[in-house]
Write a protein that holds these residues in place. Structure first.
Motif, PDB file in Angstrom:
ATOM      1  N   PRO A 131       1.104  -0.851  -0.154  1.00 35.86           N
ATOM      2  CA  PRO A 131       0.017   0.065   0.105  1.00 35.86           C
ATOM      3  C   PRO A 131       0.697   1.184   0.321  1.00 35.86           C
ATOM      4  CG  PRO A 131      -1.009  -1.303   1.111  1.00 35.86           C
ATOM      5  CD  PRO A 131       0.664  -2.383   1.042  1.00 35.86           C
ATOM      6  N   GLY A 132       0.451   2.591  -1.049  1.00 37.09           N
ATOM      7  CA  GLY A 132       1.205   3.334  -0.921  1.00 37.09           C
ATOM      8  C   GLY A 132       2.539   3.287  -1.790  1.00 37.09           C
ATOM      9  N   ASN A 133       2.814   2.431  -2.070  1.00 36.09           N
ATOM     10  CA  ASN A 133       4.251   2.408  -3.374  1.00 36.09           C
ATOM     11  C   ASN A 133       4.120   1.756  -4.505  1.00 36.09           C
ATOM     12  OD1 ASN A 133       4.305  -0.019  -3.871  1.00 36.09           O
ATOM     13  ND2 ASN A 133       6.196  -0.002  -3.686  1.00 36.09           N
ATOM     14  N   THR A 134       2.917   2.650  -5.874  1.00 39.22           N
ATOM     15  CA  THR A 134       2.628   2.136  -6.593  1.00 39.22           C
ATOM     16  C   THR A 134       3.090   3.539  -6.999  1.00 39.22           C
ATOM     17  OG1 THR A 134       0.655   2.201  -5.829  1.00 39.22           O
ATOM     18  CG2 THR A 134       0.934   2.355  -8.377  1.00 39.22           C
ATOM     19  N   HIS A 135       4.018   4.576  -6.726  1.00 39.73           N
ATOM     20  CA  HIS A 135       4.663   5.608  -7.386  1.00 39.73           C
ATOM     21  C   HIS A 135       6.479   5.313  -7.539  1.00 39.73           C
ATOM     22  CE1 HIS A 135       5.020   6.547  -3.163  1.00 39.73           C
ATOM     23  NE2 HIS A 135       5.660   7.242  -3.980  1.00 39.73           N
ATOM     24  N   HIS A 136       6.580   4.264  -6.844  1.00 37.27           N
ATOM     25  CA  HIS A 136       7.629   3.988  -7.068  1.00 37.27           C
ATOM     26  C   HIS A 136       7.856   2.957  -7.631  1.00 37.27           C
ATOM     27  CE1 HIS A 136       9.311   5.869  -3.424  1.00 37.27           C
ATOM     28  NE2 HIS A 136       8.366   5.592  -2.180  1.00 37.27           N
ATOM     29  N   LEU A 137       7.173   1.531  -8.486  1.00 32.12           N
ATOM     30  CA  LEU A 137       6.965   0.646  -8.805  1.00 32.12           C
ATOM     31  C   LEU A 137       8.358   1.298 -10.568  1.00 32.12           C
ATOM     32  CD1 LEU A 137       4.028  -0.566  -8.703  1.00 32.12           C
ATOM     33  CD2 LEU A 137       5.473  -1.157  -6.977  1.00 32.12           C
ATOM     34  N   ALA A 138       7.227   2.166 -10.979  1.00 33.35           N
ATOM     35  CA  ALA A 138       8.270   2.580 -12.284  1.00 33.35           C
ATOM     36  C   ALA A 138       9.866   2.608 -11.918  1.00 33.35           C
ATOM     37  CB  ALA A 138       8.018   3.454 -12.907  1.00 33.35           C
ATOM     38  N   GLU A 139       9.627   3.026 -11.070  1.00 30.76           N
ATOM     39  CA  GLU A 139      11.745   3.256 -10.568  1.00 30.76           C
ATOM     40  C   GLU A 139      12.076   1.826 -10.323  1.00 30.76           C
ATOM     41  OE1 GLU A 139      12.135   4.742  -6.036  1.00 30.76           O
ATOM     42  OE2 GLU A 139      11.395   5.861  -7.473  1.00 30.76           O
ATOM     43  N   GLU A 167      -7.244  -2.224  -3.925  1.00 30.73           N
ATOM     44  CA  GLU A 167      -5.911  -1.170  -4.059  1.00 30.73           C
ATOM     45  C   GLU A 167      -5.534  -2.161  -5.573  1.00 30.73           C
ATOM     46  OE1 GLU A 167      -4.027   0.587   0.394  1.00 30.73           O
ATOM     47  OE2 GLU A 167      -4.070  -2.142   0.028  1.00 30.73           O
ATOM     48  N   LEU A 168      -5.768  -3.486  -5.368  1.00 31.90           N
ATOM     49  CA  LEU A 168      -4.811  -3.932  -6.569  1.00 31.90           C
ATOM     50  C   LEU A 168      -4.820  -3.481  -7.793  1.00 31.90           C
ATOM     51  CD1 LEU A 168      -4.774  -8.173  -5.258  1.00 31.90           C
ATOM     52  CD2 LEU A 168      -3.046  -6.916  -6.641  1.00 31.90           C
ATOM     53  N   PRO A 169      -6.559  -2.526  -8.145  1.00 31.20           N
ATOM     54  CA  PRO A 169      -6.106  -2.869  -9.886  1.00 31.20           C
ATOM     55  C   PRO A 169      -5.456  -1.850 -10.529  1.00 31.20           C
ATOM     56  CG  PRO A 169      -8.658  -2.792  -8.524  1.00 31.20           C
ATOM     57  CD  PRO A 169      -7.783  -3.965  -7.188  1.00 31.20           C
ATOM     58  N   ASP A 170      -5.421  -0.743  -9.192  1.00 31.28           N
ATOM     59  CA  ASP A 170      -4.715   0.479  -9.849  1.00 31.28           C
ATOM     60  C   ASP A 170      -2.977   0.098  -9.808  1.00 31.28           C
ATOM     61  OD1 ASP A 170      -6.390   2.914  -9.426  1.00 31.28           O
ATOM     62  OD2 ASP A 170      -6.098   2.851  -7.673  1.00 31.28           O
ATOM     63  N   VAL A 171      -2.648  -0.856  -9.088  1.00 30.31           N
ATOM     64  CA  VAL A 171      -1.204  -1.654  -9.126  1.00 30.31           C
ATOM     65  C   VAL A 171      -1.494  -2.594 -10.499  1.00 30.31           C
ATOM     66  CG1 VAL A 171       0.276  -3.300  -7.823  1.00 30.31           C
ATOM     67  CG2 VAL A 171      -0.718  -1.712  -6.388  1.00 30.31           C
ATOM     68  N   LEU A 172      -1.988  -3.089 -10.674  1.00 29.44           N
ATOM     69  CA  LEU A 172      -1.960  -3.785 -12.271  1.00 29.44           C
ATOM     70  C   LEU A 172      -2.059  -3.413 -12.880  1.00 29.44           C
ATOM     71  CD1 LEU A 172      -4.519  -6.759 -11.128  1.00 29.44           C
ATOM     72  CD2 LEU A 172      -2.296  -6.813 -11.431  1.00 29.44           C
ATOM     73  N   ALA A 173      -2.916  -1.855 -12.764  1.00 32.18           N
ATOM     74  CA  ALA A 173      -3.219  -1.100 -14.187  1.00 32.18           C
ATOM     75  C   ALA A 173      -1.565  -0.585 -14.427  1.00 32.18           C
ATOM     76  CB  ALA A 173      -3.791   0.279 -13.310  1.00 32.18           C
ATOM     77  N   GLU A 174      -0.826  -0.127 -13.630  1.00 32.54           N
ATOM     78  CA  GLU A 174       0.805   0.719 -12.854  1.00 32.54           C
ATOM     79  C   GLU A 174       1.570  -0.458 -14.162  1.00 32.54           C
ATOM     80  OE1 GLU A 174       3.898   3.094 -12.881  1.00 32.54           O
ATOM     81  OE2 GLU A 174       2.361   3.301 -13.265  1.00 32.54           O
TER      82      GLU A 174
END
Length: 434
Positions: A131-139, A167-174
């Protein structure tokens, strides 16, 4: 100048197109040629294994090394020495149980620094999705992780919380945007109960029923389809989830302990057998073996999840849940596979080429092929030994296999053409390195 650095001959070389006598020629750490067994080849080191099989190095994509932060549980030096002794030449480290967990690029750099110069086999890394680290996945993806691990139920450590279904749908989209793989510990928390503080294995087993996996996997299948994302189910234990996997785009793995151990034979108080999801009964294992045979389960990996001996003590409610088997997975699997009528080539597919494909390492790892890394294992499939915990190389030698007679002995392991010995010659590999 010699033509090759090393030649290894065997009357049973496991090649992508079958098993046959051959001589494998190595130059600069790569397989440079595969020639007839009797060919005269110019090389300073020429090894003839006779009837001992020559396998591609195993690829274990599910290992908890725990360093830094919990190095007293396991570390890169001890884990990778145990891996090499078990014929594993490449492992991918899980993002949790170390401190910090691998949930951003800074944490990955910390882990790589901790591993540098300590590894006896090649090591890559998974990133974590919490939770809360979706913005770190790309890096993390750009830094070379092989994909992303998440839980749908509590992980056992507070610093790596599970993702909720919301929360999973946003992670999967990224991850769909990144074309990255999500690997999931799939148990539905609504179906889990607190394990009783007792020595009774049956009570622990009842606290994590098959429906917890079944329900989570069904929900994952729907989310993955809607997101058009790649999702892999970790350490499948419940055979009743197989129909969902067969009818979806999900992939799945299992582990030696789910395929070879029987819940009905686990003694009360024997917490060395505790893992999550739990070991189930023989009928369940029979179904998992059928799924291996038909390709529904694509790989077998260790889920090596060690801890200190003291954390394995106590009741099934309080002991750490994890099985350590890096050094034993190959003979454990070969012993049972042979009993069930499978060939050694099947075990190689499940434990080498299958995990290599999952991690995107096909062409470099998981096969004895020209151009691939010369990661080779001399394996005597006829030899037997009794498991002595004192001879295991992982840091805390706790094992549910203690005292078992296993078939198959690793005679030698070569990493990129060099026999694994006293020097840690393993490299830290990235998803995007070839």
């Amino acid at each position: 100048m010699t033509a090759y650095d090393l030649v290894v001959r065997s009357r049973g070389v496991h090649l992508p197109d079958g098993v046959r006598p051959a001589a494998v020629c190595v130059r600069d750490g790569k397989v440079a040629a595969i020639v007839a067994h009797s060919s005269a080849v110019d090389a300073p080191v020429n090894v003839d294994l006779g009837d001992v099989a020559l396998l591609p190095g195993l690829v274990d994509t599910h290992v908890h090394v725990n360093e830094p932060g919990r190095t007293e549980w396991e570390g890169f030096a001890t884990a990778t020495r145990a891996a090499a002794a078990g014929g594993v030449t490449t492992l991918i480290d899980m993002p949790l149980n170390s401190l910090p967990p691998t949930v951003d690029a800074a944490a990955l750099a910390t882990k790589r620094a901790a591993a540098q110069g300590k590894c006896y086999v090649d090591v890559g890394f998974w990133g974590g999705a919490i939770p809360g680290n979706t913005h770190h996945l790309a890096e993390l993806h750009e830094a070379g992780v092989f994909g992303f691990k998440c839980f749908t139920s509590p992980s056992g450590v507070d610093e790596f919380p599970p993702l909720s279904w919301a929360e999973l749908p946003d992670v999967l989209a990224e991850l769909r945007r990144l074309d990255a793989l999500l690997i999931v510990h799939a148990e539905d928390p609504a179906e889990l109960a607190e394990a009783p503080d007792s020595d009774d294995y049956a009570g622990f087993l009842a606290s994590r029923p098959p429906r917890a996996e079944d329900k989570a996997i069904a929900r994952l299948a729907g989310l993955a389809e809607r997101a058009r994302a790649r999702v892999h189910v970790l350490h499948l234990s419940s055979a009743s989830a197989l129909s969902e996997i067969r009818s979806s785009a999900l992939t799945a793995e299992s582990c030696p302990h789910y395929l070879t151990l029987d819940a009905k034979e686990i003694p009360d108080g024997a917490t060395a057998f505790k893992c999550c999801p739990p070991i189930r009964d023989r009928d369940n294992a029979d179904e998992l073996w059928r799924a291996l045979a038909d390709g529904t389960i694509t790989c077998v990996v260790s889920d090596h999840s060690p801890c200190t001996e003291s954390l394995k003590e106590g009741s099934f409610g309080t002991a750490w849940g994890g099985i350590s088997s890096l050094q034993l997975g190959l003979p454990v699997m070969w012993t049972e596979a042979r009993r069930r009528g499978h060939e050694l080539a099947d075990v190689v597919r499940w434990m080498s080429s299958g995990p290599a494909e999952l991690a995107g390492l096909t062409g470099r790892k998981g096969a004895i092929a020209v151009g691939a890394d010369a990661d080779l294992v001399a394996f005597d499939p006829a030899a037997e030994f009794i498991v002595d915990p004192g001879e295991l190389l992982h840091r805390n030698p706790v094992t549910p296999y203690a005292g078992r007679t296993l078939r198959g002995v690793v005679v030698n392991t070569w990493l990129r053409g060099t026999s694994v010995g006293q020097e840690p010659l393993g490299e830290l590999i990235r998803r995007d390195t070839r």
